[in-house]
Design a protein around this motif. Structure first.
Motif, PDB file in Angstrom:
ATOM      1  N   TRP A   1       0.830  -1.205   0.000  1.00  0.00           N
ATOM      2  CA  TRP A   1       0.000   0.000   0.000  1.00  0.00           C
ATOM      3  C   TRP A   1       0.867   1.259   0.000  1.00  0.00           C
ATOM      4  O   TRP A   1       0.542   2.249  -0.656  1.00  0.00           O
ATOM      5  CB  TRP A   1      -0.929   0.008   1.217  1.00  0.00           C
ATOM      6  CG  TRP A   1      -1.930  -1.100   1.174  1.00  0.00           C
ATOM      7  CD1 TRP A   1      -1.936  -2.253   1.907  1.00  0.00           C
ATOM      8  CD2 TRP A   1      -3.088  -1.175   0.331  1.00  0.00           C
ATOM      9  NE1 TRP A   1      -3.011  -3.041   1.585  1.00  0.00           N
ATOM     10  CE2 TRP A   1      -3.738  -2.403   0.618  1.00  0.00           C
ATOM     11  CE3 TRP A   1      -3.636  -0.333  -0.638  1.00  0.00           C
ATOM     12  CZ2 TRP A   1      -4.900  -2.802  -0.040  1.00  0.00           C
ATOM     13  CZ3 TRP A   1      -4.799  -0.718  -1.282  1.00  0.00           C
ATOM     14  CH2 TRP A   1      -5.410  -1.937  -0.977  1.00  0.00           C
ATOM     15  N   PHE A   2       1.987   1.224   0.737  1.00  0.00           N
ATOM     16  CA  PHE A   2       2.893   2.376   0.732  1.00  0.00           C
ATOM     17  C   PHE A   2       3.507   2.587  -0.651  1.00  0.00           C
ATOM     18  O   PHE A   2       3.852   3.715  -1.025  1.00  0.00           O
ATOM     19  CB  PHE A   2       4.020   2.184   1.758  1.00  0.00           C
ATOM     20  CG  PHE A   2       3.634   2.523   3.164  1.00  0.00           C
ATOM     21  CD1 PHE A   2       3.335   3.830   3.515  1.00  0.00           C
ATOM     22  CD2 PHE A   2       3.572   1.539   4.145  1.00  0.00           C
ATOM     23  CE1 PHE A   2       2.981   4.151   4.811  1.00  0.00           C
ATOM     24  CE2 PHE A   2       3.213   1.849   5.446  1.00  0.00           C
ATOM     25  CZ  PHE A   2       2.911   3.159   5.785  1.00  0.00           C
ATOM     26  N   SER A   3       3.648   1.516  -1.412  1.00  0.00           N
ATOM     27  CA  SER A   3       4.284   1.636  -2.725  1.00  0.00           C
ATOM     28  C   SER A   3       3.471   2.501  -3.686  1.00  0.00           C
ATOM     29  O   SER A   3       4.035   3.115  -4.590  1.00  0.00           O
ATOM     30  CB  SER A   3       4.486   0.249  -3.336  1.00  0.00           C
ATOM     31  OG  SER A   3       3.243  -0.342  -3.696  1.00  0.00           O
ATOM     32  N   VAL A   4       2.150   2.549  -3.486  1.00  0.00           N
ATOM     33  CA  VAL A   4       1.292   3.308  -4.407  1.00  0.00           C
ATOM     34  C   VAL A   4       1.621   4.804  -4.370  1.00  0.00           C
ATOM     35  O   VAL A   4       1.932   5.394  -5.418  1.00  0.00           O
ATOM     36  CB  VAL A   4      -0.201   3.049  -4.111  1.00  0.00           C
ATOM     37  CG1 VAL A   4      -1.084   3.935  -5.000  1.00  0.00           C
ATOM     38  CG2 VAL A   4      -0.539   1.581  -4.314  1.00  0.00           C
ATOM     39  N   PRO A   5       1.572   5.475  -3.199  1.00  0.00           N
ATOM     40  CA  PRO A   5       1.937   6.902  -3.202  1.00  0.00           C
ATOM     41  C   PRO A   5       3.407   7.133  -3.569  1.00  0.00           C
ATOM     42  O   PRO A   5       3.717   8.131  -4.234  1.00  0.00           O
ATOM     43  CB  PRO A   5       1.647   7.349  -1.767  1.00  0.00           C
ATOM     44  CG  PRO A   5       1.616   6.107  -0.956  1.00  0.00           C
ATOM     45  CD  PRO A   5       1.105   5.043  -1.877  1.00  0.00           C
ATOM     46  N   PHE A   6       4.296   6.223  -3.177  1.00  0.00           N
ATOM     47  CA  PHE A   6       5.702   6.371  -3.542  1.00  0.00           C
ATOM     48  C   PHE A   6       5.862   6.350  -5.060  1.00  0.00           C
ATOM     49  O   PHE A   6       6.598   7.163  -5.629  1.00  0.00           O
ATOM     50  CB  PHE A   6       6.544   5.252  -2.909  1.00  0.00           C
ATOM     51  CG  PHE A   6       6.972   5.521  -1.508  1.00  0.00           C
ATOM     52  CD1 PHE A   6       8.299   5.706  -1.185  1.00  0.00           C
ATOM     53  CD2 PHE A   6       6.039   5.603  -0.478  1.00  0.00           C
ATOM     54  CE1 PHE A   6       8.706   5.962   0.118  1.00  0.00           C
ATOM     55  CE2 PHE A   6       6.430   5.851   0.824  1.00  0.00           C
ATOM     56  CZ  PHE A   6       7.761   6.033   1.126  1.00  0.00           C
ATOM     57  N   PHE A   7       5.184   5.414  -5.713  1.00  0.00           N
ATOM     58  CA  PHE A   7       5.282   5.305  -7.165  1.00  0.00           C
ATOM     59  C   PHE A   7       4.679   6.534  -7.849  1.00  0.00           C
ATOM     60  O   PHE A   7       5.248   7.071  -8.807  1.00  0.00           O
ATOM     61  CB  PHE A   7       4.572   4.037  -7.650  1.00  0.00           C
ATOM     62  CG  PHE A   7       4.587   3.868  -9.143  1.00  0.00           C
ATOM     63  CD1 PHE A   7       5.760   3.544  -9.805  1.00  0.00           C
ATOM     64  CD2 PHE A   7       3.425   4.038  -9.881  1.00  0.00           C
ATOM     65  CE1 PHE A   7       5.774   3.392 -11.183  1.00  0.00           C
ATOM     66  CE2 PHE A   7       3.435   3.891 -11.259  1.00  0.00           C
ATOM     67  CZ  PHE A   7       4.612   3.568 -11.915  1.00  0.00           C
ATOM     68  N   LEU A   8       3.520   6.990  -7.364  1.00  0.00           N
ATOM     69  CA  LEU A   8       2.882   8.172  -7.956  1.00  0.00           C
ATOM     70  C   LEU A   8       3.750   9.410  -7.805  1.00  0.00           C
ATOM     71  O   LEU A   8       3.894  10.206  -8.744  1.00  0.00           O
ATOM     72  CB  LEU A   8       1.511   8.404  -7.299  1.00  0.00           C
ATOM     73  CG  LEU A   8       0.424   7.374  -7.631  1.00  0.00           C
ATOM     74  CD1 LEU A   8      -0.840   7.666  -6.838  1.00  0.00           C
ATOM     75  CD2 LEU A   8       0.127   7.368  -9.128  1.00  0.00           C
ATOM     76  N   VAL A   9       4.349   9.577  -6.626  1.00  0.00           N
ATOM     77  CA  VAL A   9       5.258  10.706  -6.395  1.00  0.00           C
ATOM     78  C   VAL A   9       6.432  10.634  -7.362  1.00  0.00           C
ATOM     79  O   VAL A   9       6.847  11.645  -7.951  1.00  0.00           O
ATOM     80  CB  VAL A   9       5.748  10.725  -4.934  1.00  0.00           C
ATOM     81  CG1 VAL A   9       6.923  11.675  -4.768  1.00  0.00           C
ATOM     82  CG2 VAL A   9       4.614  11.132  -4.004  1.00  0.00           C
ATOM     83  N   PHE A  10       6.982   9.440  -7.541  1.00  0.00           N
ATOM     84  CA  PHE A  10       8.119   9.247  -8.434  1.00  0.00           C
ATOM     85  C   PHE A  10       7.759   9.642  -9.866  1.00  0.00           C
ATOM     86  O   PHE A  10       8.492  10.394 -10.527  1.00  0.00           O
ATOM     87  CB  PHE A  10       8.559   7.783  -8.371  1.00  0.00           C
ATOM     88  CG  PHE A  10       9.697   7.441  -9.284  1.00  0.00           C
ATOM     89  CD1 PHE A  10      10.962   7.963  -9.072  1.00  0.00           C
ATOM     90  CD2 PHE A  10       9.506   6.581 -10.355  1.00  0.00           C
ATOM     91  CE1 PHE A  10      12.019   7.644  -9.908  1.00  0.00           C
ATOM     92  CE2 PHE A  10      10.546   6.258 -11.194  1.00  0.00           C
ATOM     93  CZ  PHE A  10      11.817   6.788 -10.973  1.00  0.00           C
TER      94      PHE A  10
END
Length: 314
Positions: A28-37
């Motif tokens: 779940w944390f990967s989703v905002p991290f990926f979008l930010v990236f």
């Protein structure tokens, strides 16, 4: 002093824990991290492309913005893919040499970004205090010297970090309770006397972020002094508006550091997983938000983006 009852020799491979205690939420944390990236990459590449194509933007303020975008791209490129590897594929193992490399480059780009923000404060200072000599003072040769000074300081300040860690011979564990190889995270799992490492870590903060923030505050103090000597309220507002984007970025960039320092001084400690999430904001949010702020609040950038979008619709 860090003593160990069951120490282990320096491992060939460390294990990055990601966000300890919240491993089940890594996906779940990967989703905002990926979008930010993705947003950070697209936004910064757009800024660089616009500045490159638009000759009217080849002036000091926008060339410094281009430097900021380059550093932001480097910062997210060396942090986010590795973190996503932990979240998506459980790729937690990192070799000792790769850990040292990460330990050098991640804070180096952060220190460079801080230096560029100081250079941008100097740019606004010259624009308001010496408007007639602005282009002569901030000529391209001066910008090159400033860029080399920013790069040289980052290298000089951060080069000792991997050298000092390489001298550590034994550790309490091979697991680093972090999502990347942070210098202090590695030092705190080492055995023996780490007081020199703590002093060095404090010196890095003072010699980079502390130094830059002091002179940024000084610059804006002088800028406000000059602005409020202008008799016309409209002229004051126009002068301050040229600084608004930079002030927003400064507040966004330095507020997490100031918050962390104040929390430690006041004896308030965040839970480890919250601290790690908060520390990741240092490297994730500014690269995404910086180009958006300049794109929205700078007239020349905004007009160019709207022109590109209009052409695409046609």
């Amino acid at each position: 002093m860090s003593s160990c009852n069951n120490s282990i020799p320096r491992p060939l491979v460390f294990v990055l824990a990601g966000i300890p205690g919240l491993e089940s939420f890594h996906v779940w944390f990967s989703v905002p991290f990926f979008l930010v990236f993705v947003i950070a990459i697209i936004a910064n590449v757009t800024i660089l492309s616009i500045i490159r194509m638009e000759k009217s933007l080849h002036e000091p303020m926008f060339l410094l913005l281009a430097m900021l975008s380059v550093v932001d791209l480097c910062l997210v490129s060396v942090t986010v893919p590795r973190i996503l590897g932990i979240f998506w594929m459980n790729a937690k193992a990192i070799s000792f040499d790769a850990c040292l490399t990460q330990m050098f480059f991640i804070p180096s780009f952060y220190v460079m970004e801080s230096g560029i923000l100081l250079a941008m404060a100097f740019d606004r200072f010259v624009a308001i205090w010496q408007p007639l000599r602005y282009t002569s003072i901030l000529a391209h040769s001066m910008l090159v010297k400033m860029a080399l000074a920013i790069l040289g300081r980052a290298v000089a300040v951060l080069t000792p970090a991997p050298i000092l860690v390489r001298r550590l011979e034994s550790f309490q564990t091979h697991i680093i309770s972090y999502s990347y190889c942070a210098y202090m995270a590695v030092v705190l799992i080492a055995c023996g006397d780490i007081s020199d490492h703590i002093v060095y870590g404090l010196m890095v903060i003072v010699a980079s972020v502390g130094f830059d923030l002091f002179f940024i505050i000084l610059s804006y103090g002088l800028i406000l002094h000059a602005v409020f000597r202008i008799p016309s309220w409209d002229a004051r507002a126009k002068a301050l508006s040229t600084c608004s984007s930079h002030l927003c970025i400064i507040g966004l960039f330095y507020s997490p550091v100031v918050f962390s320092v104040l929390a430690q001084i006041l004896g308030y400690h965040l839970a480890p997983h919250f601290q790690i999430i908060f520390d990741n904001l240092y490297f994730l949010v500014p690269p995404m938000v910086n180009p958006l702020i300049y794109g929205a609040r700078t007239k020349q950038m905004r007009e160019r983006v709207l022109r590109i979008l209009h052409c695409q619709r046609d």
